[in-house]
Write a protein that holds these residues in place. Structure first.
Motif, short mmCIF file in Angstrom:
data_model
loop_
_atom_site.label_atom_id
_atom_site.label_comp_id
_atom_site.label_asym_id
_atom_site.label_seq_id
_atom_site.Cartn_x
_atom_site.Cartn_y
_atom_site.Cartn_z
N MET A 1 0.70 -1.04 -0.08
CA MET A 1 0.00 -0.09 -0.09
C MET A 1 0.82 1.05 0.03
O MET A 1 1.72 1.34 0.78
N SER A 2 0.52 2.11 -0.71
CA SER A 2 1.19 3.35 -0.78
C SER A 2 0.75 4.49 0.40
O SER A 2 -0.53 4.45 0.70
N ASP A 3 1.59 5.40 0.86
CA ASP A 3 1.57 6.08 1.53
C ASP A 3 0.46 7.42 1.04
O ASP A 3 -0.05 8.13 1.77
N THR A 5 -2.30 6.62 -0.41
CA THR A 5 -3.78 6.29 -0.41
C THR A 5 -4.48 6.68 0.81
O THR A 5 -3.48 6.95 1.74
N ARG A 6 -5.55 6.84 0.50
CA ARG A 6 -6.47 7.39 1.81
C ARG A 6 -7.08 6.33 2.32
O ARG A 6 -7.49 5.38 1.78
N VAL A 133 -10.87 0.49 -3.52
CA VAL A 133 -9.37 0.09 -3.41
C VAL A 133 -8.87 -0.13 -4.90
O VAL A 133 -7.63 0.23 -5.18
N ARG A 135 -9.44 1.62 -7.32
CA ARG A 135 -9.08 2.76 -8.08
C ARG A 135 -7.70 3.18 -7.71
O ARG A 135 -7.11 4.22 -8.35
N GLY A 136 -6.74 2.59 -6.76
CA GLY A 136 -5.56 2.98 -6.34
C GLY A 136 -5.54 4.18 -5.45
O GLY A 136 -4.16 4.16 -5.00
N ALA A 137 -6.43 4.79 -5.20
CA ALA A 137 -6.34 5.98 -4.19
C ALA A 137 -6.65 5.54 -2.91
O ALA A 137 -6.47 6.49 -2.06
N TRP A 138 -7.30 4.47 -2.64
CA TRP A 138 -7.76 4.29 -1.48
C TRP A 138 -7.19 2.80 -0.98
O TRP A 138 -6.91 2.13 -1.45
N ARG A 139 -7.43 2.77 0.54
CA ARG A 139 -6.96 1.28 1.17
C ARG A 139 -8.15 1.26 2.32
O ARG A 139 -8.55 2.21 2.97
#
Length: 144
Positions: A1-3, A5-6, A133, A135-139
């Motif tokens: 997971m990227s930092d 991501t919201r 998730v 969409r890549g911007a969420w976790r």
């Protein structure tokens, strides 16, 4: 997971006393509950009913805990009456998910998707979470 991501959460209130429900939300730092029930106004939901006035029902329960509330009936499960609702609801989200989830991005976060079913595996909120998730911007974290 990227930092980048919201974070967001999901929860079901089924079988939970209101105090436990609110405690879980607070413990996870939830700022806003996004109610994804099709009919949150049904009186049989007790403390979890969306009352006509914001000083009653789920809005009051959450406000007393410093948590915001938004009803998003457009994300409700219109196929709940089917024994196998997962396929048609999944198709609806695949085709129109970006439109249907548009209001989520405006909510003060982290937000928490709310529905009745206690287990996410039995609830359409899991389908919504998977879409976000993807969409890549969420976790997501499912509060079970």
């Amino acid at each position: 997971m990227s930092d980048a991501t919201r974070p967001f959460f999901t929860i079901g209130y089924g079988g939970r006393p209101p105090e436990e429900f609110v405690g879980l939300l607070k413990a996870h730092g939830v700022k806003t509950v996004a109610d994804v029930r099709l009919r949150p106004d049904r009186a049989s939901m007790g403390a979890y009913t969306k009352a006509k006035a914001a000083d009653k029902g789920i809005e009051k329960l959450l406000a007393d805990a410093g948590i915001g509330y938004r009803s998003l009936p457009e994300l409700g499960n219109v196929f709940l009456y089917l024994d196998d609702w997962t396929a048609p609801y999944g198709e609806l989200i695949d085709r129109s998910g970006d439109l249907l989830t548009r209001r989520l991005v405006t909510l003060p976060g982290p937000f928490c998707l709310l529905c009745a079913e206690k287990r996410v595996a039995e609830c359409h909120r899991g389908v919504i979470a998977t879409h976000l998730v993807g969409r890549g911007a969420w976790r997501v974290e499912h509060i079970e």
